[in-house]
Motif scaffolding. Structure first.
Motif, mmCIF file in Angstrom:
data_model
loop_
_atom_site.group_PDB
_atom_site.id
_atom_site.type_symbol
_atom_site.label_atom_id
_atom_site.label_comp_id
_atom_site.label_asym_id
_atom_site.label_seq_id
_atom_site.Cartn_x
_atom_site.Cartn_y
_atom_site.Cartn_z
ATOM 1 N N SER A 77 0.821 -1.207 0.000
ATOM 2 C CA SER A 77 0.000 0.000 0.000
ATOM 3 C C SER A 77 0.854 1.256 0.000
ATOM 4 O O SER A 77 1.983 1.272 0.497
ATOM 5 N N ASP A 78 0.290 2.309 -0.573
ATOM 6 C CA ASP A 78 0.927 3.624 -0.523
ATOM 7 C C ASP A 78 -0.156 4.663 -0.249
ATOM 8 O O ASP A 78 -1.289 4.316 0.122
ATOM 9 N N ALA A 79 0.181 5.935 -0.424
ATOM 10 C CA ALA A 79 -0.770 6.997 -0.104
ATOM 11 C C ALA A 79 -2.014 6.944 -0.983
ATOM 12 O O ALA A 79 -3.096 7.384 -0.567
ATOM 13 N N THR A 80 -1.895 6.401 -2.202
ATOM 14 C CA THR A 80 -3.077 6.331 -3.075
ATOM 15 C C THR A 80 -4.036 5.223 -2.642
ATOM 16 O O THR A 80 -5.212 5.260 -3.001
ATOM 17 N N SER A 81 -3.553 4.239 -1.899
ATOM 18 C CA SER A 81 -4.405 3.112 -1.539
ATOM 19 C C SER A 81 -5.602 3.560 -0.713
ATOM 20 O O SER A 81 -6.746 3.202 -1.001
ATOM 21 N N ASN A 86 -8.700 1.517 -2.158
ATOM 22 C CA ASN A 86 -9.434 0.876 -1.072
ATOM 23 C C ASN A 86 -10.871 1.387 -0.956
ATOM 24 O O ASN A 86 -11.797 0.586 -0.815
ATOM 25 N N PRO A 87 -11.113 2.700 -1.007
ATOM 26 C CA PRO A 87 -12.505 3.147 -1.001
ATOM 27 C C PRO A 87 -13.305 2.631 -2.191
ATOM 28 O O PRO A 87 -14.491 2.320 -2.052
ATOM 29 N N LEU A 88 -12.655 2.512 -3.352
ATOM 30 C CA LEU A 88 -13.347 1.967 -4.520
ATOM 31 C C LEU A 88 -13.735 0.511 -4.279
ATOM 32 O O LEU A 88 -14.871 0.096 -4.561
ATOM 33 N N PHE A 131 -12.942 -9.025 4.859
ATOM 34 C CA PHE A 131 -11.560 -8.541 4.849
ATOM 35 C C PHE A 131 -10.934 -8.896 6.185
ATOM 36 O O PHE A 131 -11.630 -9.213 7.150
ATOM 37 N N GLY A 132 -9.597 -8.913 6.233
ATOM 38 C CA GLY A 132 -8.926 -9.405 7.428
ATOM 39 C C GLY A 132 -7.709 -8.607 7.807
ATOM 40 O O GLY A 132 -7.751 -7.393 7.888
ATOM 41 N N GLU A 133 -6.588 -9.317 8.067
ATOM 42 C CA GLU A 133 -5.332 -8.692 8.497
ATOM 43 C C GLU A 133 -5.551 -7.860 9.762
ATOM 44 O O GLU A 133 -5.501 -6.638 9.755
ATOM 45 N N THR A 134 -5.783 -8.564 10.865
ATOM 46 C CA THR A 134 -6.206 -7.937 12.118
ATOM 47 C C THR A 134 -5.291 -6.803 12.550
ATOM 48 O O THR A 134 -5.770 -5.752 13.037
ATOM 49 N N ALA A 154 -10.883 0.965 4.770
ATOM 50 C CA ALA A 154 -11.755 1.566 3.750
ATOM 51 C C ALA A 154 -12.179 0.547 2.709
ATOM 52 O O ALA A 154 -13.241 0.691 2.093
ATOM 53 N N LYS A 155 -11.378 -0.504 2.524
ATOM 54 C CA LYS A 155 -11.733 -1.519 1.520
ATOM 55 C C LYS A 155 -12.904 -2.380 1.962
ATOM 56 O O LYS A 155 -13.421 -3.174 1.172
ATOM 57 N N GLY A 156 -13.343 -2.214 3.205
ATOM 58 C CA GLY A 156 -14.510 -2.944 3.692
ATOM 59 C C GLY A 156 -15.812 -2.199 3.528
ATOM 60 O O GLY A 156 -16.862 -2.695 3.955
ATOM 61 N N GLY A 157 -15.778 -1.011 2.906
ATOM 62 C CA GLY A 157 -17.013 -0.275 2.683
ATOM 63 C C GLY A 157 -17.633 0.226 3.962
ATOM 64 O O GLY A 157 -16.930 0.502 4.944
ATOM 65 N N VAL A 158 -18.969 0.323 3.967
ATOM 66 C CA VAL A 158 -19.674 0.903 5.112
ATOM 67 C C VAL A 158 -20.793 -0.004 5.633
ATOM 68 O O VAL A 158 -21.536 0.392 6.522
#
Length: 389
Positions: free
Chosen positions: A158-162, A167-169, A186-189, A256-260
């Motif tokens: 990941s970088d600043a664009t992620s 991730n939001p997308l 999603f994971g990676e606790t 953010a990759k998990g949405g809302v």
């Protein structure tokens, strides 16, 4: 002019147990290290098979043994697997796995059955695997609802664009799939650290909220017990070069990759969800292990966001690579499946790209190949917990 209706279906393989696969793999599953080479020879001898061979599987106890067994069974039960050849050392252990595979084609070959002759094991395995491939070739795709999809969402390098773009997308695609009755995880606790209060606030119940915070605290305490301060060791040097400054910034981008959508539960490694909706998995932060945990839970397809690039893909679940960094997308033309960089420079908006990414998701589910599939950039990584003799 009539307004277009967002697509809601794909073409998949309907399994006897009610699941739907998006690939029709014949899995050669080596369930312990003693048979890994024989399993590899079987795979090489039967084109069109997929190999997963664990280097572990004996001398384990407690949570470690349970996790290994869950992963072996889960990989074989993944709906993308049409049939499995279990390759084991002893018949009892192989049958323990086989008996947990509902409705699918499964065969067993073991060293015990061949007088410990690994060459004979491979020869028998090749004949069995060939028969499974031929039988599965009768399978045909059928039109089904997107509600049959179980989506895993991963990020790496990941970088600043992620956190700003990719991730939001991915999170918006998660929202849409969950709204259509599908499942996502999603994971990676460790990558919730510093943002666990936000995830807890999205929990569907107080029990789920407590489980989220407890999972983070447990892993942070385990690291601290070895003298590791996670707040000083994460983000990684690659993340820092990409513009991330702290674990909190990385975590805010990661979640953010998990949405809302509401979080319905906290899954153990390789645990399948009991109902539709969004889940989190308490699992490792190393990408290959995290993704194998998803696949063993039943995930058929992955969204994988990356900043500077990451070629790793799951072998069993097609992995759609998403890039939002313009120079990385231009450079990695045979790695990035979906270009999200128009969001970065404002050429397109989130709604437009969500439509495009969701359409690609359904196309891949229907058989369109990702770059990772075409180039063989794939594997599975079995997770170890403490506990071996």
């Amino acid at each position: 002019m009539t307004e277009s209706v967002p697509r809601r279906d794909f073409f998949g393989y309907c399994r006897p147990d009610g699941q739907v696969g998006i690939r029709d793999h014949i899995l050669i599953l080596g369930i312990n290290g003693l048979v890994a080479r024989a399993a590899e020879r079987i795979h090489q001898g039967v084109p069109g098979t997929l190999l997963v061979a664990s280097p572990f599987g004996r001398g384990q106890y407690g949570a470690d043994k349970d996790a290994h067994r869950r992963q072996m069974i889960g990989l074989a039960c993944n709906p993308n697997v049409a049939a499995t050849l279990i390759v084991g050392a002893d018949r009892m252990a192989a049958e323990e796995v086989a008996h947990q595979i509902p409705g699918g084609m499964v065969q067993i070959v073991t060293l015990d059955d061949t007088g410990q002759d690994a060459q004979e094991l491979a020869a028998r395995g090749i004949r069995c695997a060939a028969a499974l491939v031929r039988s599965a070739s009768r399978n045909r795709r059928e039109r089904v609802s997107s509600s049959y999809l179980f989506l895993g969402v991963e990020c790496g390098q990941s970088d600043a664009t992620s956190g700003l773009v990719s991730n939001p997308l991915a999170g918006m695609v998660v929202n849409r799939l969950v709204d259509q009755g599908g499942r996502a995880v999603f994971g990676e606790t460790i990558e919730w650290l510093g943002a666990e209060h936000i995830l807890s606030g999205r929990a569907a119940s107080p029990q789920v909220a407590e489980a989220i915070t407890a999972a983070v605290a447990c892993r942070e305490a385990a690291a601290a017990a070895t003298g590791v301060d996670l707040t000083g060791n994460n983000p990684s040097p690659e993340n820092i070069r990409g513009g991330l400054s702290s674990i909190e910034e990385k975590s805010l981008g990661a979640i953010a990759k998990g949405g809302v959508s509401p979080i319905r539960g906290v899954l153990e490694l390789a645990e399948s969800p009991s109902a539709p909706g969004l889940y989190v998995m308490d699992g490792p932060s190393f990408t290959p292990e995290s993704m194998t945990g998803f696949v063993a839970a039943g995930v058929q397809i992955m969204l994988f966001t990356t900043g500077v690039g990451n070629s790793y893909c799951s072998a069993i679940a097609p992995t759609i690579k998403i890039g939002g960094r313009p120079d990385a997308v231009r450079r990695l033309t045979t790695q990035i499946d979906f270009d999200a960089s128009p969001l970065f420079d404002g050429r397109e908006n989130f709604d437009e790209l969500t439509d495009g990414l969701f359409t690609l998701l359904l196309d891949v589910a229907s058989g369109f190949k990702t770059w990772g599939e075409v180039l063989g950039e794939s594997g599975e990584s079995i997770v170890r917990l403490h506990g071996s003799l």
